[in-house]
Scaffold this active site. Structure first.
Site, PDB file in Angstrom:
ATOM      1  N   ASP A  63       0.817  -1.206   0.000  1.00  0.00           N
ATOM      2  CA  ASP A  63       0.000   0.000   0.000  1.00  0.00           C
ATOM      3  C   ASP A  63       0.851   1.256   0.000  1.00  0.00           C
ATOM      4  O   ASP A  63       0.564   2.204  -0.713  1.00  0.00           O
ATOM      5  CB  ASP A  63      -0.982   0.001   1.172  1.00  0.00           C
ATOM      6  CG  ASP A  63      -0.318  -0.220   2.535  1.00  0.00           C
ATOM      7  OD1 ASP A  63       0.889  -0.535   2.582  1.00  0.00           O
ATOM      8  OD2 ASP A  63      -1.020  -0.096   3.552  1.00  0.00           O
ATOM      9  N   ASP A  73       7.138   3.793   2.781  1.00  0.00           N
ATOM     10  CA  ASP A  73       7.363   4.860   3.743  1.00  0.00           C
ATOM     11  C   ASP A  73       8.844   4.852   4.127  1.00  0.00           C
ATOM     12  O   ASP A  73       9.680   5.301   3.343  1.00  0.00           O
ATOM     13  CB  ASP A  73       6.446   4.609   4.954  1.00  0.00           C
ATOM     14  CG  ASP A  73       6.338   5.778   5.907  1.00  0.00           C
ATOM     15  OD1 ASP A  73       7.285   6.554   6.036  1.00  0.00           O
ATOM     16  OD2 ASP A  73       5.291   5.907   6.556  1.00  0.00           O
ATOM     17  N   LYS A  77       6.092   7.729  -0.005  1.00  0.00           N
ATOM     18  CA  LYS A  77       6.361   8.858   0.886  1.00  0.00           C
ATOM     19  C   LYS A  77       7.881   8.994   1.028  1.00  0.00           C
ATOM     20  O   LYS A  77       8.469   8.644   2.045  1.00  0.00           O
ATOM     21  CB  LYS A  77       5.704   8.584   2.245  1.00  0.00           C
ATOM     22  CG  LYS A  77       5.480   9.797   3.093  1.00  0.00           C
ATOM     23  CD  LYS A  77       4.966   9.456   4.483  1.00  0.00           C
ATOM     24  CE  LYS A  77       3.538   9.024   4.533  1.00  0.00           C
ATOM     25  NZ  LYS A  77       3.034   8.897   5.934  1.00  0.00           N
TER      26      LYS A  77
END
Length: 176
Positions: free
Chosen positions: A102, A105, A133
């Site tokens: 998903d 990070d 991100k």
């Protein structure tokens, strides 16, 4: 949705991005069958939508499997320690692997899972993440296919949770 939230990506935004990613992946797997591995729990909705969509653009066989990892607990930030709670059951050796997550990070989980799967001698490993991100990256890693690049926001919905809840929300929002 609470008052201090803002929708980042609507259902339509996500649907269009999943279609675009699926077209790119299907084009790149020409002539190859695929083992798609969804990193649970966060990617299960994205993985289901993506795999169905890939099937619209290729007639290649796609086997689906799952790895359950833990690095967040109920926290908003990764602890940096990745545990495999449940491993793949499929044969990985000599196969083309697509890891589906998903969000990329810190990079700890994706890095750990890639290294874990490399030990099983796949033919190739590619990665796809709905969200990236990069400002939070702790490991030098990039995804082969990326849906949306986002700022350092705490996001929820479309498989992403807050505590144990909100994975079922069909869009992605952030807290402000």
């Amino acid at each position: 949705m609470k008052n201090n939230t803002r929708i980042l990506f609507t259902q339509q935004d996500i649907k269009e991005k999943v279609q675009s990613l699926a077209k790119d992946i299907a084009k790149d797997i020409q002539g190859e069958d695929l083992l798609a591995i969804s990193l649970l729990r966060g990617s299960f909705i994205f993985a289901a939508d993506l795999i169905r969509e890939i099937s619209n653009y290729t007639d290649k066989k796609i086997e689906i499997d799952f790895i359950t990892t833990s690095s967040y607990g109920d926290e908003e930030k990764s602890a940096g320690i990745v545990d495999i709670i449940s491993d793949v059951r499929s044969q990985v050796r000599g196969r083309n692997i697509l890891i589906i997550d998903d969000i990329l990070d810190s990079g700890y989980t994706m890095n750990y899972v890639q290294n874990h799967l490399r030990e099983k001698n796949p033919l190739s490993i590619k990665t796809v993440t709905l969200l990236d991100k990069p400002s939070r990256r702790k490991v030098d890693i990039k995804s082969d296919y990326v849906g949306f690049v986002i700022d350092d926001l705490f996001i929820v919905g479309y498989g992403l949770n807050y505590g144990k809840y909100y994975r079922n929300i069909p869009y992605i929002y952030c807290y402000e």
